[in-house]
Design an enzyme around this catalytic site. Sequence first.
Site, PDB file in Angstrom:
ATOM      1  CE  LYS A  54      -4.165  -2.419   2.288  1.00 20.68           C
ATOM      2  NZ  LYS A  54      -4.234  -3.322   3.439  1.00 20.68           N
ATOM      3  CD  GLN A  98      -3.651  -4.668   6.224  1.00 16.05           C
ATOM      4  OE1 GLN A  98      -3.752  -3.186   5.950  1.00 16.05           O
ATOM      5  NE2 GLN A  98      -3.708  -5.613   5.559  1.00 16.05           N
ATOM      6  CG  ASP A 121      -9.825  -0.215   4.331  1.00 20.76           C
ATOM      7  OD1 ASP A 121      -9.758  -0.929   3.938  1.00 20.76           O
ATOM      8  OD2 ASP A 121      -9.778   0.120   5.402  1.00 20.76           O
TER       9      ASP A 121
END
Length: 297
Positions: A54, A98, A121
């Site tokens: 990422k 995460q 997200d």
Amino acid sequence: MTAERIDGKAFAASLRERVGEHAAQFEASAGRKAGLAVVLVGEDPASQVYVRSKHKATVAAGMESFEHRLPADTSEEDLLALVDRLNADEAVDGILVQLPLPDHLDEQAVIASISPDKDVDGFHVTNAGRLAVGQSGFVPCTPLGCMMLLTERLGDLSGLEAVVIGRSNIVGKPMAQLLLDANATVTIAHSRTKDLPSVVKRADIVVAAVGRAEMVKADWLKDGATVIDVGINRLPPTDGEEKGRLVGDVDYAGAKSVAGAITPVPGGVGPMTIAVLLRNTLVAAYRNADLQVPDGL
Ligand code: GUN
């Protein structure tokens, strides 16, 4: 018949390029780069790999990447305090914590602490709710990537029968919402579904997101169906292999002689997730800067 291979890797590369062009325009208009903060707690090896990819992809797209690596024994209080600081930081447009988090941390509480306008997200209940009622918010990256592949392949999905296998908050449920929004007739199947093969048989679109290696068989599929395989499963190594092969939730070798089009594993849905994350981050940046989100992003 041999199914068309849906090349997610190529589609993701072109999306990343488009995001990169818009990121440069954003920087010119806003006088700063779009920024993504990624928080990793602990040393889970798979998460470390994802976080590194990422970071690289964010920088390659011309955006700012802020990485926060915290020890596995970080307290919830400290993690929530970091999220608060990122919520308030004007250089940060998107925040991604995460998952999975270490067991002593409450994932729902951490997700709830992220500002919905920085929740790239799309995991915050506010964004899940916006998706459910058709308001614009952030949509989880993997299902949004699947939707891009489907609309590119099929165009209008109106009236098509779609079967989503799996009901997770991250993939199955938002996928079903997106398909419904696109006027498909949607069924969500799961581990308690009776006679799954016959449910799948009626589908023009199958999205498999269960995490069970090669579970969906060729003879479950309708001729010409479009198959999106979200699964990434590693088989046990066979003789001479150091690591087992990566396979999806669909028996690709069998399915490709029945399906009209199918995503491979690897190289199908997987590469789309990061590309969509970059896209969501740039959309967040435009919104946070009160600038018009460009068409085609
Ligand atoms: N862990 C595995 N995939 C994801 C993802 O898309 N977002 C976050 N936050 N964690 C993940």
